[in-house]
Design an enzyme around this catalytic site. Structure first.
Site, PDB file in Angstrom:
ATOM      1  N   GLU A   1       0.812  -1.256  -0.126  1.00 55.16           N
ATOM      2  CA  GLU A   1      -0.639  -0.432  -0.035  1.00 55.16           C
ATOM      3  C   GLU A   1       0.669   1.071  -0.352  1.00 55.16           C
ATOM      4  O   GLU A   1       2.033   1.457   0.271  1.00 55.16           O
ATOM      5  CB  GLU A   1      -0.710   0.405   1.295  1.00 55.16           C
TER       6      GLU A   1
ATOM      7  N   MET B   1     -10.187  10.179   9.033  1.00 55.69           N
ATOM      8  CA  MET B   1     -11.143   9.873   9.603  1.00 55.69           C
ATOM      9  C   MET B   1     -12.830  10.335  10.123  1.00 55.69           C
ATOM     10  O   MET B   1     -13.302  11.149   9.660  1.00 55.69           O
ATOM     11  CB  MET B   1     -11.371   9.386  11.529  1.00 55.69           C
TER      12      MET B   1
ATOM     13  N   ASP C   1      -7.648  -3.657  -6.185  1.00 57.82           N
ATOM     14  CA  ASP C   1      -8.188  -4.004  -5.065  1.00 57.82           C
ATOM     15  C   ASP C   1      -9.825  -3.490  -4.651  1.00 57.82           C
ATOM     16  O   ASP C   1      -9.822  -3.320  -3.509  1.00 57.82           O
ATOM     17  CB  ASP C   1      -7.047  -4.204  -4.339  1.00 57.82           C
TER      18      ASP C   1
END
Length: 484
Positions: free
Chosen positions: A214, A299, A366
């Protein structure tokens, strides 16, 4: 004589710039009139329409801009300034300023408590400057997008993640590779993914997509590309240099994480954490000698406040080294998907095709699941996060990523128009992407994407547009086919 020549040159440049701006305003007014009379798009999100109809509208909308594009070539500017001017012009285009429904005073995404009457609705809104940037971001999430176009809060949020003091760092559970949750003094949080390899290093050709690294720069670039495409469905991401000792080891309460810190033979501070892949001393994250690069992603609201639903992608890969998925062997696979909820109504199918176009442009294989906010039901956008395996190889294109587009032959009208716009010299995708990435803090260290990756974006954009043209020809050959 030289002074006079310089003055004449500056005067000429100024006049050329004025002419260019005048032409741009004229073109914008023409495109607005064409757009509103031809596309008949008066609601958001836009409906799925015939590809042939969309192509005709795209050609009509952008044909008048070619002359203005040639004029910009005559204005001598610094390369970066020229690209930034293109980016600003792109974001000022009518296709990036479509009308959206007004947001309510209280954003429905957050369930603030069991009894929401305890809160004053006037205080809980995204525009209140008394709220920290992360809360304004949460309150600004709507049914249709993660944040608004030219959101004034976006700069404050990314600046916070890039520079504010980190008061806590703990490893995030789950996932295949190391990532940390960073907390700030105002209770904001960001997901930190550290640098695993240099920007110029391509993914190993012998690695399967599900075991690749990643990349921190892929997370940053995905946010910028998603914004350039006009989706605004990736949570804000920014780059940051982090001190391995002061900003992770010394402040963490994660005892398991602490045990993985060590000093390398050349004196660099390293750690590796605990995860399914690449968490060992052989794949340690090391500072130089103390600082490491990484991506900081805002977040999303806590699941207890804004529950999310996870959906298995119909075009999910088998994640097997030998077995193929059904969509890879069944050419009529989309016919059954179009009859299956939630893809049998609304915009869910074209939302998924938007994702496939984004993934193809950045070569991300992915995308096995996607998420939506439960509060909005099935009529809402798909969250485009977890893009760390994108931008792995610039020398190779993976056509199978476009399977949803190829098999279903559907595309959002506004998406198609923006793709055509980004194929023009005046708004060339590689140029506006370069300009957008240049504003990230890590760009001073090195460009977030190499020129080869930027060139690959232009090449892949041509492939996407050609794929849509092939669908158009297929429609002409099979008039009875449902091509909407």
């Amino acid at each position: 004589m030289r002074v006079c020549a310089r003055r004449r040159s500056r005067t000429l440049r100024l006049w050329l710039l004025i002419v260019f701006l005048g032409l741009h305003l004229l073109v914008v007014s023409l495109v607005l009139s064409i757009y509103h009379t031809s596309c008949e798009l008066h609601s958001y999100p836009d409906i799925q329409t015939s590809i042939s109809f969309s192509v005709q509208n795209a050609s009509a909308s952008i044909s008048t801009m070619t002359a203005a594009g040639s004029d910009t070539q005559e204005v001598e500017m610094d390369g970066t300034a020229y690209d930034l001017a293109k980016l600003e012009a792109l974001y000022s285009h009518p296709l990036y300023n479509l009308p959206t429904p007004p947001l309510p005073d209280v954003n429905p995404i957050l369930r603030l408590s069991a009894n929401e009457e305890d809160y004053d609705p006037i205080l809980w809104n995204a525009s209140a400057e008394t709220h920290p940037p992360w809360l304004r971001f949460h309150l600004g999430i709507s049914r249709w997008q993660m944040y608004q176009h030219k959101d004034p809060n976006l700069s404050a949020l990314t600046q916070q993640m890039a520079s504010h003091r980190i008061v806590s760092a703990v490893q995030k559970s789950g996932g295949t590779q190391l990532k940390l949750v960073m907390s700030f003094p105002n209770y904001g949080q960001a997901l930190f993914k550290p640098m695993k390899q240099e920007r110029h290093e391509e993914a190993n050709v012998n690695l399967y997509y599900f075991s690749d690294f990643e990349r921190h720069n892929a997370e940053i670039a995905a946010f910028h590309l998603d914004k350039i495409l006009g989706f605004r469905r990736v949570p804000p991401v920014v780059g940051r240099l982090v001190n391995v000792i002061k900003e992770i080891k010394d402040i963490t309460t994660d005892h398991k994480l602490v045990t993985t810190f060590f000093t390398s033979p050349v004196g660099n501070a390293c750690f590796y954490g605990q995860c399914s892949y690449y968490c060992s001393t052989e794949h340690a994250i090391c500072g130089r000698p103390l600082k490491i690069e990484g991506s900081m992603a805002a977040m999303l609201p806590d699941l207890s406040l804004a529950p999310r639903r996870s959906w298995r992608s119909p075009w999910r890969r088998s994640y097997s080294r030998s077995k193929l998925a059904q969509w890879e062997t069944d050419s009529n696979y989309c016919d059954s998907i179009k009859k299956t909820p939630p893809y049998d109504r609304g915009t869910r199918l074209v939302d998924l095709i938007d994702v496939s176009i984004l993934d193809f442009l950045m070569s991300n294989m992915d995308r096995h699941h996607y998420e939506t906010f439960e509060k909005f039901g099935n009529d809402t956008f798909l969250i485009h996060f977890d893009n760390g395996r994108a931008f792995g190889r610039h020398s190779n294109d993976e056509p199978s990523i476009l399977a949803p587009l190829v098999q279903c032959c559907r595309v959002r009208r506004s998406t198609l128009l923006r793709l055509h716009l980004l194929s023009l010299q005046s708004y060339r995708m590689s140029d506006v992407m370069r300009a957008s990435l240049s504003q990230d803090p890590l760009a001073v260290v090195a460009p977030l994407l190499t020129e080869q990756h930027l060139s690959a974006l232009d090449r892949r954009l041509e492939t996407v547009i050609q794929t849509i043209q092939d669908c158009l020809q297929r429609d002409d050959a099979n008039p009875s086919e449902d091509l909407r």
